[in-house]
Design an enzyme around this catalytic site. Sequence first.
Site, PDB file in Angstrom:
ATOM      1  CD  GLU A   1      25.864 -22.252  -4.226  1.00 33.93           C
ATOM      2  OE1 GLU A   1      25.299 -21.565  -3.744  1.00 33.93           O
ATOM      3  OE2 GLU A   1      26.589 -22.810  -4.529  1.00 33.93           O
TER       4      GLU A   1
ATOM      5  CG  HIS B   1      23.001 -59.079  11.908  1.00 34.95           C
ATOM      6  ND1 HIS B   1      24.410 -58.374  12.013  1.00 34.95           N
ATOM      7  CD2 HIS B   1      22.455 -58.974  13.028  1.00 34.95           C
ATOM      8  CE1 HIS B   1      23.397 -57.982  12.459  1.00 34.95           C
ATOM      9  NE2 HIS B   1      22.712 -58.007  14.040  1.00 34.95           N
TER      10      HIS B   1
ATOM     11  CG  ASP C   1      45.803 -23.597 -14.351  1.00 33.82           C
ATOM     12  OD1 ASP C   1      46.090 -23.688 -14.806  1.00 33.82           O
ATOM     13  OD2 ASP C   1      45.258 -23.862 -13.422  1.00 33.82           O
TER      14      ASP C   1
ATOM     15  CB  SER D   1      20.971 -56.145  14.567  1.00 31.74           C
ATOM     16  OG  SER D   1      21.712 -55.520  15.382  1.00 31.74           O
TER      17      SER D   1
ATOM     18  CG  ASP E   1      25.592 -57.208   8.544  1.00 27.26           C
ATOM     19  OD1 ASP E   1      24.116 -57.931   8.494  1.00 27.26           O
ATOM     20  OD2 ASP E   1      25.880 -57.020  10.161  1.00 27.26           O
TER      21      ASP E   1
ATOM     22  CB  VAL F   1      42.197 -22.295 -12.442  1.00 29.64           C
ATOM     23  CG1 VAL F   1      42.291 -21.797 -14.013  1.00 29.64           C
ATOM     24  CG2 VAL F   1      41.164 -20.895 -11.747  1.00 29.64           C
TER      25      VAL F   1
ATOM     26  CG  ASP G   1      44.789 -22.499  -9.562  1.00 24.81           C
ATOM     27  OD1 ASP G   1      44.439 -23.694  -9.794  1.00 24.81           O
ATOM     28  OD2 ASP G   1      45.251 -21.963 -10.467  1.00 24.81           O
TER      29      ASP G   1
ATOM     30  CG  ASP H   1      29.854 -26.110  -7.917  1.00 18.61           C
ATOM     31  OD1 ASP H   1      29.818 -26.779  -8.901  1.00 18.61           O
ATOM     32  OD2 ASP H   1      29.049 -25.478  -7.913  1.00 18.61           O
TER      33      ASP H   1
END
Length: 682
Positions: free
Chosen positions: A370, A480, A326, A624, A527, A324, A322, A363
């Site tokens: 945001e 590699h 707790d 690669s 790698d 919060v 929720d 956050d």
Amino acid sequence: MCCLFVLAARTSTKSLVVLALFLGQPNHGGQFCSEERSFGVAVVLLFFLIIHSKTSSPPESEEATGTEQQVQQKHPIPPKKKVPDLIVSTPATTPATTTPSPPARDEFLGPPECVKKKLIRASCGLVFCPPWERCIEGQCSCKPPYMCPTENVNSVCGQDHKKYRSFCQVMALSCRTKKPLMSHFGSNCDASYSKFSSLINGDTGVVKVFIPNKEQPENNEELLVCSEQWEMTAANVVCREHGKSLGAATIGVHEEPSQQKCVSFRCQGYETSLAECVISNKTMREKVATVTCYDASQAKNDEQCGFLCANTKCVSLNQTCDGVDDCGDRSDEMCCKQCRNNGFLCKTGVCLHKDSLRDEQIDCLDGEDESEKHPTLDIRARSAAHQPPTKAVSEYISPKEEMRASRQHLEGQLHCGVPNMTTVDNMNEQERSSHRVKRVVGGVPANPTQIQWQIALEEHKKIDCGGAYIGGCWVITAAHCVRPSPRAFKVKFSLWKKSRAQDTTDIVPVEEIRIHPKYNPSSYENDIALVKLEKLPFKDKCLEDNPAVSAVCVPWTTHLFKPNYTCSISGWGRTADGRASQVLLWANVSLIDNCERFYGDRFKPGMMCAGDLQGSVDSCQGDSGGPLVCKDELGVSYLWGIVSWGERCGQPGFPGVYTQVAHYFEWIRIHTGWSTVTRFNA
Ligand SMILES: [Ca+2]
Ligand SMILES: [Ca+2]
């Protein structure tokens, strides 16, 4: 170890033909296989012809197996080993069919395998640490106080009557001692001035606070706590302040016949005292807040408990998810499928308090809270919060600005993941006449300065590998692709046509090559390699400022992007006609989970798959060492993978395999330093 080339072709019948071939064999002494290469090219063409002849008719399974065998002969198959379990936490996936005992099934909490991990506030693979902590090996750890920012900060009085430079500094000290230290914002701190204190009435549970008035000490006030904004998060804090380590058991409302002066508290959950929370809205009320603290003897066994917090406190199931805190350690908010009571669900499965949405602090790891697509709930409250704590009428004591300044200071240290669009646009304009580029999914030419972190790794005048610029003097590529002879290599920045430098191209010599110490050339485990550039003469940097070169961010957690997320790859990928693309190509790919199902025990921890399960050439574009980059919700790009190996890509069931960069964050950080690699949790 040499050359994994990924070859791709698109035929007129839309059959996609792709081969991954190893040219030459892995070797131990770092010898590069230049002699085998011409033989290898012949093999490439031969394979292409074999496969191409089969694309006209629908492939039969036997034929496919035959091809697979041929390809696998070229691929070094490591000896069979028991594969360690790949640690992939995917809170978003559906729970396994066998559900362990509690917690009970719930449409909000879960999945159980996530809950079992006992994740908490400090689990910084999923959440951010506060500015006085940094993330080390997945856990927030206290920082030394001197690392706090010193600009735009307000001094704080401690309970020890000492004056501290900033909120961050006091919190860094509290973090180490685990004891409350903050009293109030201000600079008159000696013993003749009073300190913040709180009291819980033993009979009624009514909470009373004493708040020093830093401007007018004669106006110090004793106040009650208003019941409107009273939540478990703040109740936990006041109980902890009074020595109850598991925080509050219940919160409630007490009604007085006459109106009382009260204030509201909004806490985050990490606080050691109510003095560290936002104090606001001094007003008159008949109803005030109460609390009963949690007694360890109240602990219930697993069956009786709705949700057992990581700290062993027991809360009810509907207190989970929720937003919060707790539990007091946030463990009730870490593994969620949905959020109750308008909490906000981050893609990592963490529920945020509704007030965290658009509060100008990131956050969710990917910044989604945001993102502009979420409307702000109360623009007026936000603009009030912008004012310095002394001037704000409602929030008359608030560490919010301090927190914001600290985060901005830390996060502003590093610029990464955002290309310089002016350069892109200008160059587009120049190129428009000759190259009309259609932006479609699937291996299309990039614009000349579009992929600003892409580098080309040149070895003895030949480019066979790509890489990514991560800032400072550092480039990441595949192990590699390199060997420990820096003189043999050069890094080309802002290269577009493989064979011809453009105006913005920079060529930088290499000082050092650091191959991952556990790189295994036969299994392609680990790698990854860091290429350290040579410094410019008499300068403390490795390349001149170049508007067409930007660093890509290094992801600090494997939880940042989830399976099915769309990312992009780039490189001078070869096509089936055996010729390398002249210009840099890019394509979209999706992240694919559980890659063991395709590659069995050849798929190891630290590897990651991406591509298109339908079988599309997209997944095979790129050389690669080249970057697989994912963009977060705020448009910041992260180096999520490095092109490592693949097999028969372009065919269903053989996605490209990449080195998972976040898996190697600690290794990268140790070599390059915090400031190069991360904006967050540092
Ligand atoms: Ca909760
Ligand atoms: Ca936020």
